[in-house]
Design a protein around this motif. Structure first.
Motif: not given
Length: 770
Positions: A454-464
């Motif tokens: 349900q909740g989308a949160r800012q992913v930080g460096s896991t996006f790299k």
């Protein structure tokens, strides 16, 4: 004179005999007529033959794990039927010995007991047989207190009991009776009762446990094991005495069992209790849509609360328990540190926000509360509703030490709950897409927002890793290729940026030439920015969408540092593609759905697609292995205390097997992430407060390596200790004709012999008890 007296006596005898037979005839006729009228429904509707074939009862929908454990139910009445052969013999014998000794001899009515009860005017009870009690349970409940109505009801019980005996075998009647009885505490039927009071299936009940449940048939409210343990013990011993009398147990067994204390493993089977609560709620919402799209043969909708469906899920009950234990263990201790850091904060738990922003957060929370909704429906004005939030009231509140009864204003309770760190964890089998564990928060009873789906949160460096994967695919790069870590700027206008963008490394250091593997291990921001500048953000967004991420992703270079909000579910599925040799498999949580008769109604078809070739996927895996070999995930490699200059000490994991993973921390350490992979299991963890402005003051505890990684480590340690789970410790499968260089020997040597300063400050975590 004597002759006359004899004549009178004979006449009297004939007169009374005639009277007797008349009375007998009329009484018998009246009784027969009474029975006929009752059976014809003159005194109220009687069940038809079809009713007896299909007695109306609300059957709970059962949610079953991949390892065959019932992890929850959807119900109006918590009733799950069980077959006679699944009942332990001592349970059946205890029931017969206690409730109806001649059950196998009569045909629904025990004439001897009924006649005895009539002579005593019912002083010792109504002498109802099991068949009569079943008739009462199935068709007309407890009945009326008026004597005439009670007589009518008793007659109807007799008639229904006889019909039941004709229609069903003795064993079927026993099973039906066990299945319909209300054992209290939301437990209807023996299976629900067994799970509620002893946390086990009926077949696993011991003799004394069976005696406790059989004793409850006399009066489940009075003989409730939770509220009346002494009364239940006395009643249990009565049942044991009956079992001895019927030679089911020996005298020595009876004495031994009678001395045992009442020992429960009580777990309410409610929607807010038990395991996988967040997953069950997610499943409920899915099923609400499913029943609209999948009709019954007659065109009606299935009812998930009464139709007795069986939903076989992909969740592994043991893995789910380990996941919940991991979240509980770490979050309980991390929360203590959070409270300590908030002691001197006058606006706790919010940091660096204005009074206006605080008021906005609090007002929104009030408007989203149940109190606001109820008062609004009562036509209360907004002023009245707001005023009610400042009135102290008795309430139970959550704490990690258990529920607390307190006096508090609703507004203060809102601020109190804003202090609590939340967590989301999902574990996925990459080859099948089967979700094995789902923890959406710390306690569903108090915090019902699901931080997995349900909740989308800012992913930080896991996006790299998505940026690196794009660079390997688009630019033909490899983990061993070098790039300069140096100041870098993307000027206004390039890639549609509206102002010059110059990313900084978190430690404000620059390392010169580094391999891609080392750059990702240390989560170097300038390298990620240079890569997305070369590929273009459009290519990164395109790949991320192919990896199953459904969030809106802005097409701008800053996404390289993780300024993107994504759910745990989508992030885990995307990472799973790398572990599955570049094949994306859409997450699945249902294996099949059956109706109450075992007819399969639905079996999902796997949804998969090729996203990356296996060489590129493997190269990304090797990049991610570098994070746990020398980056912010290196603490997974240590165990116990250290000595000397070893700065990574006190972590209890000590993993030696290949692990690929990535930590992530959002701006102002509002979100901490860790996503870790082994060949057959990918698990993602997010930790943060409900509001982004409620956070740790420093990165020491707010970073992903401290906030989220320990949950992953604890979870995997428990999984590896559980030999039934077969979680892999093997290396990731290497493509036989690998065309990309991934073994960076010289670079690896440098990494292994250098104390690095990864993206997030490494912090000894001994104080967390993990």
């Amino acid at each position: 004179m004597a002759q006359k007296n004899n004549t009178t006596t004979v006449k009297d005898i004939k007169y009374y005999k005639k009277k007797f037979w008349k009375l007998f005839f009329y009484s018998s006729g009246a009784a027969v007529l009474f029975f006929l009228l009752a059976s014809w429904g003159f005194f109220g509707k009687m069940p038809s033959f079809e009713d007896l074939e299909n007695p109306e009862s609300n059957l709970a929908t059962e949610i079953i794990s991949s390892d065959g454990v019932t992890i929850g139910k959807f119900y109006n009445e918590n009733r799950t039927p069980i077959k006679f052969e699944d009942l332990p013999p001592h349970l059946v014998k205890a029931l017969v010995a206690t409730e109806d000794e001649r059950f196998y001899e009569h045909s629904g009515i025990d004439a001897r007991r009924t006649f005895g009860a009539a002579l005593k005017l019912g002083a010792d009870g109504g002498a109802s047989t099991i068949s009569q009690q079943l008739a009462k349970q199935l068709f007309h409940g407890e009945g009326s207190s008026f004597k005439l109505f009670r007589i009518i009801q008793k007659v109807k019980e007799w008639i229904i009991a006889i019909k039941l005996e004709r229609q069903y075998t003795k064993n079927e009647i026993i099973a039906m009776y066990f299945n319909v009885y209300d054992f209290n505490n939301y437990a209807i039927g023996i299976r629900s009762a067994s799970k509620t009071y002893f946390s086990k299936e009926p077949k696993d009940l011991t003799i004394d446990e069976s005696a406790i449940l059989v004793g409850m048939f006399k009066n489940s409210s009075l003989y409730n094991p939770v509220r009346n343990p002494q009364g239940v013990k006395n009643r249990r011993n009565v049942v044991l005495s009956q079992m001895l009398r019927s030679k089911i147990i020996t005298q020595s067994q009876k004495e031994s069992l009678s001395n045992l204390p009442i020992k429960l493993d009580f777990k309410l089977q409610t929607h807010k209790e038990g395991i996988a609560t967040y997953f069950r709620e997610y499943l409920r919402e899915y099923m609400k849509k499913w029943v609209k799209e999948n009709k019954k043969p007659d065109g009606e909708d299935y009812d998930i609360y009464t139709d007795g469906l069986k939903i076989y899920t992909t969740i592994d009950s043991k893995m789910q328990e380990h996941a919940e234990e991991a979240v509980q263990a770490h979050m309980k201790n991390l929360q203590q540190e959070f409270f300590i850091q908030q002691k001197d904060n006058k606006n706790a738990p919010f940091i660096n926000i204005t009074d206006a922003e605080t008021n906005r957060i609090m007002t929104n929370a009030m408007k989203n509360s149940e109190r606001w909704r109820v008062m609004k429906e009562l036509d209360k004005s907004e002023e009245e509703i707001i005023a009610s939030f400042d009135v102290k009231t008795k309430m139970k509140i959550f704490s990690w030490k258990g529920e607390i009864d307190t006096l508090m204003t609703p507004k203060d309770s809102i601020r109190y709950y804003k202090h609590f760190l939340q967590a989301g964890l999902m574990s996925l089998e990459p080859q099948t897409g089967h979700i094995k564990a789902w923890v959406g928060g710390i306690d569903y009873k108090y915090f019902q927002y699901d931080h997995v789906g349900q909740g989308a949160r800012q992913v930080g460096s896991t996006f790299k890793p998505f940026v690196y994967a794009t660079a390997i695919e688009q630019l033909g790069m490899s983990p061993c290729d070098s790039i300069i870590d140096s100041p870098f700027m993307i000027h206004k206008g390039r890639h549609h940026v509206t102002a010059d963008w110059e990313p900084k490394n978190s430690d404000r250091q620059y390392r010169g030439m580094v391999t891609l593997k080392r750059a990702l291990a240390l989560s170097i921001n300038t390298v990620s920015a240079k890569l997305i500048d070369k590929t273009g953000p459009e290519a990164v967004v395109s790949l991320t969408k192919k990896l199953g991420v459904n969030s809106e992703i802005p097409v701008q270079p800053s996404i390289a540092l993780g300024a993107v909000e994504i759910t745990v579910e989508d992030m885990v599925a995307a990472y799973s593609t790398f572990a599955n040799q570049g094949v994306y498999v859409k997450p699945q949580f249902i294996s099949r759905i059956e109706d109450k008769n075992g007819v399969v109604l639905y079996e999902p078809v796997p949804d998969s697609r090729d996203v990356l070739n296996k060489d590129i996927a493997y190269a990304v895996v090797k990049l991610l292995e570098g994070v746990t070999e020398s980056g912010s995930g290196v603490r997974l490699r240590t165990e116990g205390g250290g000595s000397g200059d070893n700065r990574w000490t006190g972590y209890p994991y000590g993993f030696t097997n290949p692990i690929a993973g990535k930590t992530g921390t959002s701006q102002n350490q509002s979100d901490g992430w860790f996503i870790g992979m082994v060949p057959n299991l990918v698990t993602g963890v997010w930790v943060g407060c409900e509001d982004r402005s409620a956070r740790f003051k420093s990165i020491t505890y707010g970073q992903g390596a401290t906030a989220a990684l320990p949950v992953w480590g604890y979870f995997m340690k428990k999984c590896y200790e559980d030999k039934d789970l077969l979680v892999s410790k093997d290396p990731f499968e290497r493509p036989s004709d690998l065309s990309i260089k991934v073994d960076c020997w010289e670079a690896k040597k440098v990494i292994d012999t250098t104390i690095v300063a990864p993206e997030e400050e490494l912090q000894n975590e001994e104080e967390f008890g993990l």
